[in-house]
Each structure stands twice: as C-alpha cells, then as structure tokens.
Design an enzyme around this catalytic site. Structure first.
Site, short mmCIF file in Angstrom:
data_model
loop_
_atom_site.label_atom_id
_atom_site.label_comp_id
_atom_site.label_asym_id
_atom_site.label_seq_id
_atom_site.Cartn_x
_atom_site.Cartn_y
_atom_site.Cartn_z
N GLU A 94 0.83 -1.20 0.00
CA GLU A 94 0.00 0.00 0.00
C GLU A 94 0.87 1.26 0.00
O GLU A 94 1.62 1.51 0.94
CB GLU A 94 -0.89 0.00 1.24
CG GLU A 94 -1.69 1.27 1.44
CD GLU A 94 -2.42 1.32 2.78
OE1 GLU A 94 -3.06 2.34 3.06
OE2 GLU A 94 -2.36 0.32 3.52
N ASP B 270 -1.30 -1.16 5.60
CA ASP B 270 -1.29 -0.59 6.95
C ASP B 270 -2.31 -1.30 7.83
O ASP B 270 -3.32 -1.82 7.35
CB ASP B 270 -1.63 0.90 6.92
CG ASP B 270 -0.54 1.72 6.22
OD1 ASP B 270 0.57 1.19 6.04
OD2 ASP B 270 -0.81 2.88 5.85
N ASP C 194 -4.79 -0.39 9.55
CA ASP C 194 -5.87 0.54 9.85
C ASP C 194 -7.04 0.27 8.90
O ASP C 194 -7.02 -0.68 8.11
CB ASP C 194 -5.39 1.99 9.75
CG ASP C 194 -4.85 2.35 8.36
OD1 ASP C 194 -5.04 1.54 7.42
OD2 ASP C 194 -4.26 3.42 8.21
N ASP D 86 -8.15 1.98 6.25
CA ASP D 86 -7.80 2.10 4.83
C ASP D 86 -7.04 0.87 4.35
O ASP D 86 -7.26 0.37 3.25
CB ASP D 86 -6.95 3.36 4.59
CG ASP D 86 -7.81 4.62 4.49
OD1 ASP D 86 -9.03 4.46 4.30
OD2 ASP D 86 -7.26 5.72 4.62
#
Length: 641
Positions: free
Chosen positions: A432, A505, A507, A509
């Site tokens: 990412e 990540d 998280d 997203d």
C-alpha cells in the site's frame, strides 16, 4: 545415510492406529486447521448417518473451553456386545480399528457419509484423549482412550431411559501445527447449519463455551429455505421462487437407489454458484453429480429456448457459461457406497451419480419448463443476455488484443522485481502506497522478494465492468506482474511468484485495500486463492521498549500482558499506524524476514461465506453494507480517524 543393504529387517510393520499418527495428513488432509476441523466433521458425520437412516432427530455439538469437542446424538447407540469373530467389545473395535464399522454393508446403514471404522478411529488416534458414552439397553456404557489406546474396559457407569452416543475428544497438540488445537468455530457452525437445511426433520444444537454462544437450527423448509437463506443478501432476477426437483434413480445393482434433490434459482450476480452434497457431506470440489446436473441443464435450456423462440435459427447454442451465469443451485444426493476422491471427501467420483442426476434433472426440469412457460422464458431471456454479453466481450477482446497487456511483455515500471525465477522461493509483495513501497524495496531480499507499490485504492472488481478493469493501471500492473492474465485469459502455469503477499497498513484504509485486492483475485483469479498462493502480511501494531529490550506486538492482548509483566518499570510504546512509520530495518525484521515474520494464508474452505462477505462489503446495495456496519460496530475496539 541410506544403507546399501535392504532386507526384511528394514521393513517396519505398523500395527493398530500407528499409521494414522505417523502420517496424519493421509487421513485428515493436513495437520493445520483444515485437518483439525475435519476431525470434528468425521464425528458429526457418524451422528448424521443415524438420522438419515431414521434413528435420530437431535444432534448436539459443543466446543468446550479447554478445546475439547463433544458430539451427542439420540440414535441407537454404538453396539456394546462382544463381536462374534473378533472376541472383543464392539464399541472398542469400532473406536480402535481402521476398518471396522456398521457401514460396509447395507444391514445397519442404507446410506452413510462417514465410516465408523475409518473416521472415528482416526479421530481417536489423533486425540490426546477420547471418551465415549453409549446409551442403550437401559444402561450407560463408557470407555476412555489415549492416543487411540483404551485406558479402560467398556464399563457400565449408570442407568438411563435414553438411547444414543456421546463422543468427547481433545485433539493431540503433538499432531497439529504449532500445537494449535482450537477448531474454527465459525466453520463448524456453518457446517451444522448446512446439515439442518439438508435435513428438515433434524434439530441441531451448537454451543461454543469459550464465547458463551449457543444456536439451535431447525429448518423445515429444506433446500428451498437453504436457497432463500443464501439469497438474503442478493436479489432474485428471473424467477420468483426456486425450482425444486426430487426423484429416485434405480440402477443395476440389486436394491440400489440414488435419491436426488435439487433446488436452483437465478440471481442478479454474474457468478454461478453450485453447492453440492453427498449423504450430507459437502463436496467442495464437486464431482460427477454436479457434472450430470450441468449437462442436463445446458441441453434442456438450448432445447426449450429454441422451442419458445428465444434462440433463433441463426443463433448459436448457449454455452454452459451462458446457462450458468447467475445460477445458484444446491444439489443433494443420497446413495449407497459413494466413491470419494481423497479421505476428506472433497469430490465425488461415482460415475453412476452423473447418470442419476442427469436423468432426474432431465425428467423433472422438462415438466417444469412445460408447465411454467412464462417463468421458463424469463430464465432463457436471462441466458440470452449472458450469451450476447459473452459474444460482445469476445469481439472487444479480439479487436484490442494486440494493444492490451495480454501481449505486453514489459513489466510495470513500479515493479522492483526479484532475481530468482524459482516459484519455491520467489515472492511478490503488493504494498500500500509509494512511501511504504520505498521502505519495502530497501527492506527486501532482492534475490527472491519483488515489490509492487499501489497508489491509493484499486477499482472495486465486484462493481466494475470487466473491460474497464482491463484499462485500469493499478489492476493491469497487478496481473502483468503476476504473469497469469485475467478472466478467460488466466493461466496459472504462467505465475511468476510462489507467494503473493498483500502488505497494507494496520488501519481501516489498509483493510479496505486488502479487501479490494482480494475481491479482484476472488472474481477473476480465484485459482490463486484456491491453490494457496495468496497471503496477508502481519505488520506489528506496537513496538514496546523496556530497558535495552524491545518487543514487537501484534495485538492488544500481547500489549496488556507486557504492561502487567513490566507495570513496575519504565517502558516506552510506539504505535504503528502505517508501514511508512517503520524504517526499512524494522519492516524487514517484523514483516518481511522469513525467519521472523507472520503470514496468514488466505483459504477458500467456505466459499459461500467468503462470497457473502464480499457482496456485503463490496456490492451494489449500500443498505446491506450499512446494516452490517451497524450490527458489528460494538465489536470495534480501536478506530483510526
């Protein structure tokens, strides 16, 4: 070093259940979660067989806090008399001998999914302990085993007015990877739910004591209710009610009968989903019964589409792909002595099953098409749209093929390729963002690790037209790097990397990007997942420093444990919200180094549940997505905003 001499002294004779413990994968498929779950299924299958043969109406499955599993039925109870030829208690014989059971002839069981002498004894051999209670003849009989070896005789421990069998076992940590013996509760529950749908007169009770969770399943609507359950997240398209077919097929063997039950419907999806069972056993890899249904459906659809003037004389026949677009079908057959390919019964190999399903489908579906002309035409019109779309897509591909990436041998410019071309060691990290991609390029081992950064979120393959996907740079970079092509052009033999690792990540997203990539693979490159090539990297959430020591932590539970351990010392905590926050050395040590990293393999053991989740999260209907988020909001412990 192998000795040059080779004699009878070199031949080892394995007795009893020794072969099972020596080569467990041969009997349960693997020593990972798949094999562990399969042990539970084997005991459940024996209980189901009591119901199928008319002797049981309630099954209870309990997952205990200590990881033991308990399966109870109210059937006849395993026999406890002395076996006439083996001079041993029949219960002990069944639980400790590979080829002993009541299912090798038709006297005790007309049809069966499990085989007492294989399934139960294998589970016994691979368990730290097993306890069996048998309720019959007014008494409670009991025997205990350790790794397949009886620890007691068969003894009477009480009186009862019940009948049935209770099997409790604790899988042996020595057998399973990393000593992990916690079965996958969600998959066990889903299997039991399937069983309840397939058997309308059966009540199934499931309890997971670790979660303080209990469910009771009793679906009197059978396959039609099963269809509607799966459709709860989808829209019906061509017909308002499922088509239901039932019949029996007699074949050459004396008194041999195959019962065939099928329900199907068409949805608004482009995908087809055929779910099949044999004697209540899920045949995840299909087999002859599925082939018989598909052949009959394609043949009859072409015949009646021309009869009802949906297909004109100038039109080609529908292909199997046209006929099955949007199809959701459930097939359940019951037959004596099914031949499965592999001990885990993933695919049915019995040729007679193809004949049976083909004949019943032809007979019953012809009656349906004759009696329901309007509904039949709706089905054929849907097939005709798929037919036209297929031809249009073929023309489009042919016209742009020379310009497309299918013939482009140039690898994406952002790809930092590895030196090795050996599938056994080469890896592609799909990362990412450019920042994290830069760190990953510095952290990698150039010999066998390739890096492909993604800029932002890729297109949602669940909602995007196929030709639009082909022109998208992010998507085209992925499958060009992989070398396989996509969709109809997909060729697994051209895969350039042995592991495809999605690294995002930790998280919201990052989770969304993972889902988008997995959706792309699931829809157009499914074999990558089915064959075990796709993994998720597990970057740490925290770096915990105390004195000169540091620890990388992957969960809040690990963090709480360290806080307690070091509550009287000074410690520092770093929370990683993105891969870019780690320097290359830290990224290598925690997430990319083969010796220290943690990877999660993506599996397709339960395809419908995966498809349902993708439809919820990535599909067209925002109300369904909102409902899912609202119902699960209370489970979120930490939210990145």
């Amino acid at each position: 070093m192998v000795e040059k001499t080779y004699s009878g002294n070199d031949i080892k004779v394995l007795k009893g259940l020794e072969p099972v413990r020596l080569r467990p994968g041969m009997y349960i498929g693997s020593t990972g979660k798949t094999g562990l779950n399969h042990m539970v299924y084997e005991i459940i299958d024996n209980a189901i067989d009591e119901h199928v043969n008319g002797f049981c109406d309630t099954i209870r499955v309990t997952l205990n806090e200590d990881d033991s599993i308990e399966v109870e039925d109210n059937g006849r109870g395993i026999p406890v008399d002395i076996h006439p030829t083996e001079n041993k208690n029949t219960l002990e014989l069944v639980m400790t001998s590979l080829h002993a059971g009541g299912k090798f002839d038709k006297k005790a069981y007309k049809v069966s999914g499990g085989l007492h002498g294989v399934g139960a004894s294998v589970v016994n051999a691979l368990s730290e302990y097993m306890e069996v209670k048998v309720y019959r003849d007014g008494k409670i009989y009991y025997q205990k085993y350790a790794k397949g070896v009886p620890q007691t005789d068969v003894i009477v421990i009480g009186e009862t007015d019940k009948t049935g069998t209770v099997v409790k076992f604790l899988p042996d940590k020595e057998i399973f990877d990393d000593g992990d013996i916690t079965v996958e509760s969600r998959l066990i529950e889903n299997r039991l739910k399937e069983i309840a749908f397939l058997n309308p007169n059966l009540k199934v009770i499931f309890e997971d004591r670790k979660r303080d969770y209990r469910q009771e399943f009793h679906f009197q609507g059978g396959l039609n209710e099963f269809i509607n359950y799966i459709l709860k997240r989808r829209k019906m398209n061509s017909i308002s009610e499922p088509v239901y077919m039932y019949g029996s097929y007699q074949y050459s063997k004396v008194e041999s009968e195959i019962q065939v039950e099928i329900a199907f419907v068409y949805t608004d999806s482009e995908e087809s989903n055929v779910i099949s069972f044999v004697n209540n056993i899920r045949t995840i890899d299909g087999g002859e019964h599925e082939s018989g249904f598909k052949q009959a459906l394609t043949r009859l659809s072409n015949e009646y589409a021309r009869k009802y003037n949906v297909l004109k004389e100038k039109d080609e026949n529908f292909s199997g792909e046209d006929v099955r677009e949007g199809l959701l079908a459930i097939i359940h057959i019951k037959m004596p002595n099914p031949v499965f390919e592999g001990q885990t019964k993933g695919r049915l190999g019995s040729k007679v099953a193809r004949e049976a399903v083909n004949q019943i489908t032809t007979e019953k579906l012809s009656l349906y098409f004759d009696a329901n002309i309007k509904e039949a035409k709706n089905i054929f019109e849907r097939m005709f749209l798929a037919y036209k779309k297929r031809l249009a897509a073929k023309r489009a591909r042919d016209s742009i093929k020379r310009k497309t990436i299918f013939e482009n041998t140039t690898l994406p410019g952002k790809l930092a390729d590895c030196t090795s071309r050996d599938l056994n060691e080469s890896e592609l990290f799909i990362v990412e963002g450019d920042s994290a991609g830069g760190n990953a390029k510095q952290a990698r081992d150039r010999m066998y690790q390739a890096i492909l950064p993604l800029r932002g979120k890729i297109l949602n393959a669940e909602k995007t037209d196929f030709l639009k996907l082909l022109k998208n740079e992010q998507v085209s970079n992925i499958f060009t790097a992989l070398g396989t092509g996509i969709g109809d052009e997909f060729n697994l033999s051209k895969l350039r990397y042995g592991k495809i690792i999605i690294m995002t990540d930790a998280d919201v997203d990052g989770a969304h990007i993972r889902t988008l990539v997995l959706t792309l693979f699931h829809k157009y490159m499914r074999s990558l997942i089915e064959e075990g090539y796709v993994y998720i990297a597990q970057p740490p959430l925290y770096r915990f420093e105390v004195g000169k020591q540091h620890f990388y932590l992957y969960s809040d539970d690990e963090l709480e444990e360290l806080k307690k351990k070091y509550g009287d010392k000074k410690w520092r905590l770093q929370r990683y919200k993105g891969l870019g926050e780690m320097n290359p050395d830290q990224l290598r040590e925690t997430t990319m180094d083969r010796e220290t990293r943690k990877l999660v393999k993506i599996k397709m053991e339960d395809l419908e549940m995966a498809e349902e989740m993708i439809e919820i999260l990535m599909g067209y209907d925002p109300s369904v997505r909102r409902e899912f988020i609202e119902s699960n909001a209370n489970k979120v412990k930490e939210l990145d905003i």
